[in-house]
Design a protein around this motif. Structure first.
Motif, PDB file in Angstrom:
ATOM      1  N   PRO A 194     -35.445 -51.750 -35.486  1.00 41.24           N
ATOM      2  CA  PRO A 194     -35.267 -51.679 -34.035  1.00 41.24           C
ATOM      3  C   PRO A 194     -33.824 -51.857 -33.565  1.00 41.24           C
ATOM      4  O   PRO A 194     -33.480 -51.414 -32.464  1.00 41.24           O
ATOM      5  CB  PRO A 194     -36.147 -52.827 -33.521  1.00 41.24           C
ATOM      6  N   ASP A 195     -32.974 -52.481 -34.394  1.00 39.31           N
ATOM      7  CA  ASP A 195     -31.590 -52.721 -33.972  1.00 39.31           C
ATOM      8  C   ASP A 195     -30.618 -51.664 -34.491  1.00 39.31           C
ATOM      9  O   ASP A 195     -29.411 -51.768 -34.269  1.00 39.31           O
ATOM     10  CB  ASP A 195     -31.125 -54.109 -34.409  1.00 39.31           C
ATOM     11  N   LEU A 196     -31.137 -50.635 -35.183  1.00 40.87           N
ATOM     12  CA  LEU A 196     -30.286 -49.578 -35.719  1.00 40.87           C
ATOM     13  C   LEU A 196     -30.659 -48.239 -35.091  1.00 40.87           C
ATOM     14  O   LEU A 196     -31.836 -47.906 -34.976  1.00 40.87           O
ATOM     15  CB  LEU A 196     -30.432 -49.483 -37.244  1.00 40.87           C
ATOM     16  N   GLU A 197     -29.644 -47.486 -34.699  1.00 38.57           N
ATOM     17  CA  GLU A 197     -29.875 -46.190 -34.068  1.00 38.57           C
ATOM     18  C   GLU A 197     -28.978 -45.133 -34.716  1.00 38.57           C
ATOM     19  O   GLU A 197     -27.758 -45.302 -34.779  1.00 38.57           O
ATOM     20  CB  GLU A 197     -29.573 -46.258 -32.570  1.00 38.57           C
ATOM     21  N   ILE A 198     -29.565 -44.051 -35.212  1.00 38.25           N
ATOM     22  CA  ILE A 198     -28.788 -42.937 -35.763  1.00 38.25           C
ATOM     23  C   ILE A 198     -28.308 -42.085 -34.599  1.00 38.25           C
ATOM     24  O   ILE A 198     -29.122 -41.530 -33.845  1.00 38.25           O
ATOM     25  CB  ILE A 198     -29.631 -42.079 -36.729  1.00 38.25           C
ATOM     26  N   VAL A 199     -26.989 -41.958 -34.456  1.00 41.41           N
ATOM     27  CA  VAL A 199     -26.444 -41.244 -33.299  1.00 41.41           C
ATOM     28  C   VAL A 199     -25.881 -39.882 -33.663  1.00 41.41           C
ATOM     29  O   VAL A 199     -25.422 -39.144 -32.788  1.00 41.41           O
ATOM     30  CB  VAL A 199     -25.351 -42.085 -32.597  1.00 41.41           C
ATOM     31  N   GLY A 200     -25.909 -39.523 -34.951  1.00 44.38           N
ATOM     32  CA  GLY A 200     -25.406 -38.215 -35.337  1.00 44.38           C
ATOM     33  C   GLY A 200     -25.359 -38.053 -36.837  1.00 44.38           C
ATOM     34  O   GLY A 200     -25.455 -39.024 -37.590  1.00 44.38           O
ATOM     35  N   GLU A 201     -25.218 -36.784 -37.268  1.00 46.19           N
ATOM     36  CA  GLU A 201     -25.102 -36.453 -38.680  1.00 46.19           C
ATOM     37  C   GLU A 201     -23.954 -35.471 -38.862  1.00 46.19           C
ATOM     38  O   GLU A 201     -23.842 -34.491 -38.117  1.00 46.19           O
ATOM     39  CB  GLU A 201     -26.404 -35.840 -39.205  1.00 46.19           C
ATOM     40  N   ALA A 202     -23.101 -35.756 -39.838  1.00 45.98           N
ATOM     41  CA  ALA A 202     -21.951 -34.914 -40.124  1.00 45.98           C
ATOM     42  C   ALA A 202     -22.057 -34.362 -41.543  1.00 45.98           C
ATOM     43  O   ALA A 202     -22.531 -35.055 -42.445  1.00 45.98           O
ATOM     44  CB  ALA A 202     -20.649 -35.703 -39.969  1.00 45.98           C
TER      45      ALA A 202
ATOM     46  N   ASP B  81     -14.857 -36.566 -35.639  1.00 44.03           N
ATOM     47  CA  ASP B  81     -15.118 -36.111 -34.270  1.00 44.03           C
ATOM     48  C   ASP B  81     -16.359 -36.789 -33.687  1.00 44.03           C
ATOM     49  O   ASP B  81     -16.351 -37.239 -32.534  1.00 44.03           O
ATOM     50  CB  ASP B  81     -15.298 -34.590 -34.253  1.00 44.03           C
ATOM     51  N   LEU B  82     -17.429 -36.871 -34.497  1.00 44.12           N
ATOM     52  CA  LEU B  82     -18.665 -37.470 -33.997  1.00 44.12           C
ATOM     53  C   LEU B  82     -18.534 -38.986 -33.825  1.00 44.12           C
ATOM     54  O   LEU B  82     -19.160 -39.568 -32.944  1.00 44.12           O
ATOM     55  CB  LEU B  82     -19.825 -37.148 -34.942  1.00 44.12           C
TER      56      LEU B  82
ATOM     57  N   ARG C  49     -19.729 -42.497 -30.111  1.00 47.33           N
ATOM     58  CA  ARG C  49     -19.457 -43.947 -30.018  1.00 47.33           C
ATOM     59  C   ARG C  49     -20.161 -44.721 -31.134  1.00 47.33           C
ATOM     60  O   ARG C  49     -20.878 -45.688 -30.899  1.00 47.33           O
ATOM     61  CB  ARG C  49     -19.868 -44.479 -28.646  1.00 47.33           C
ATOM     62  N   ALA C  50     -19.931 -44.266 -32.358  1.00 48.61           N
ATOM     63  CA  ALA C  50     -20.553 -44.910 -33.523  1.00 48.61           C
ATOM     64  C   ALA C  50     -19.933 -46.281 -33.789  1.00 48.61           C
ATOM     65  O   ALA C  50     -18.751 -46.501 -33.535  1.00 48.61           O
ATOM     66  CB  ALA C  50     -20.400 -44.027 -34.752  1.00 48.61           C
TER      67      ALA C  50
ATOM     68  N   LEU D 185     -10.560 -45.520 -32.332  1.00 48.80           N
ATOM     69  CA  LEU D 185     -11.712 -45.759 -33.208  1.00 48.80           C
ATOM     70  C   LEU D 185     -11.602 -47.121 -33.899  1.00 48.80           C
ATOM     71  O   LEU D 185     -12.187 -47.340 -34.961  1.00 48.80           O
ATOM     72  CB  LEU D 185     -11.819 -44.645 -34.255  1.00 48.80           C
ATOM     73  N   ALA D 186     -10.864 -48.028 -33.272  1.00 45.68           N
ATOM     74  CA  ALA D 186     -10.603 -49.333 -33.895  1.00 45.68           C
ATOM     75  C   ALA D 186     -11.873 -50.116 -34.177  1.00 45.68           C
ATOM     76  O   ALA D 186     -11.923 -50.928 -35.101  1.00 45.68           O
ATOM     77  CB  ALA D 186      -9.661 -50.156 -33.017  1.00 45.68           C
ATOM     78  N   GLY D 187     -12.919 -49.896 -33.403  1.00 44.66           N
ATOM     79  CA  GLY D 187     -14.156 -50.638 -33.607  1.00 44.66           C
ATOM     80  C   GLY D 187     -15.115 -50.002 -34.590  1.00 44.66           C
ATOM     81  O   GLY D 187     -16.178 -50.557 -34.869  1.00 44.66           O
TER      82      GLY D 187
END
Length: 226
Positions: free
Chosen positions: A26-34, A42-43, A48-49, A76-78
């Motif tokens: 529940p605390d993990l979310e996939i926001v994209g695939e490269a 870019d992603l 905002r990964a 992208l420091a974070g």
């Protein structure tokens, strides 16, 4: 807080496996695939990964160069990069850590360990495979391209306690383990780690480990401080 995860691997079946494992939490979310390093960079910015699961060998811009680009970008420091590799002692893993990766795991890692690794990296921990960490760092720091050691001036800024904590971080100890060893609260241990990183100008614990070896505070084969 939800951890936003980006998957970077050119093999669809591997990405699908990671997605199935991580999406169950529940605390993990996939926001994209490269499918390559350029797309990963870019992603990481547009989606905002928080954590990028990065394969090393991808077409075009590979995982090492993508890691370097992410680490060098202030916007992208974070973002933390966790490298997944087939061979845990591959020289490319050393290059990835030097490029700014927060750690690495073998692709044979179990689901629970993968989930724990993503959470640890997102929290600022170094996630280095215990199986190969010592040999990896020894090899890394023996190479001329490992980079210059930190200046004496920067090391002199560390307090005695911060030096103690730095040594224990280099031996792979978590904040909780450091706190127990030094009779501190976990929050105090974390504060010392963060201050050491700030004074030495490193972005995460993986780089803090490298600094400890480069500076001579920890030497290959040395026992843990007691």
């Amino acid at each position: 807080m939800t951890i936003r995860v980006l998957l970077a691997d050119d093999q669809p079946l591997i990405r699908a496996g990671y997605r199935m494992i991580l999406d169950s939490e529940p605390d993990l979310e996939i926001v994209g695939e490269a499918v390559n390093g350029r797309e990963a960079v870019d992603l990481a910015r547009t989606r905002r990964a928080d954590v990028v699961l990065m394969d090393i060998r991808m077409p075009g811009v590979d995982g090492i160069e993508a890691t370097r680009l992410i680490a060098a970008d202030d916007d992208l420091a974070g973002v933390r990069v966790l490298v997944l590799t087939t061979f845990e002692q591959d020289d490319n893993v050393m290059l990835a850590l030097r490029a700014g990766a927060s750690g690495f795991l073998g692709k044979g890692v179990g689901p629970d360990d993968l989930i724990s690794a993503v959470r640890a990296v997102a929290a600022g921990e170094a996630m280095l495979s215990p199986k190969a960490t010592r040999g990896l760092l020894d090899h890394l720091l023996s190479q001329p391209e490992a980079g210059p050691p930190p200046s004496e001036q920067k090391l002199a800024e560390l307090t005695h306690r911060e030096r103690e904590v730095l040594v224990l971080v280099a031996h792979g100890m978590s904040n909780d383990a450091i706190a127990e060893r030094l009779f501190l609260s976990p929050l105090t241990a974390k504060t010392h780690v963060n201050r050491a990183m700030a004074k030495l100008g490193v972005r995460d614990r993986a780089q803090l480990v490298v600094v400890a070896y480069q500076s001579g505070l920890v030497r290959p084969g040395s026992p843990q401080a007691r």
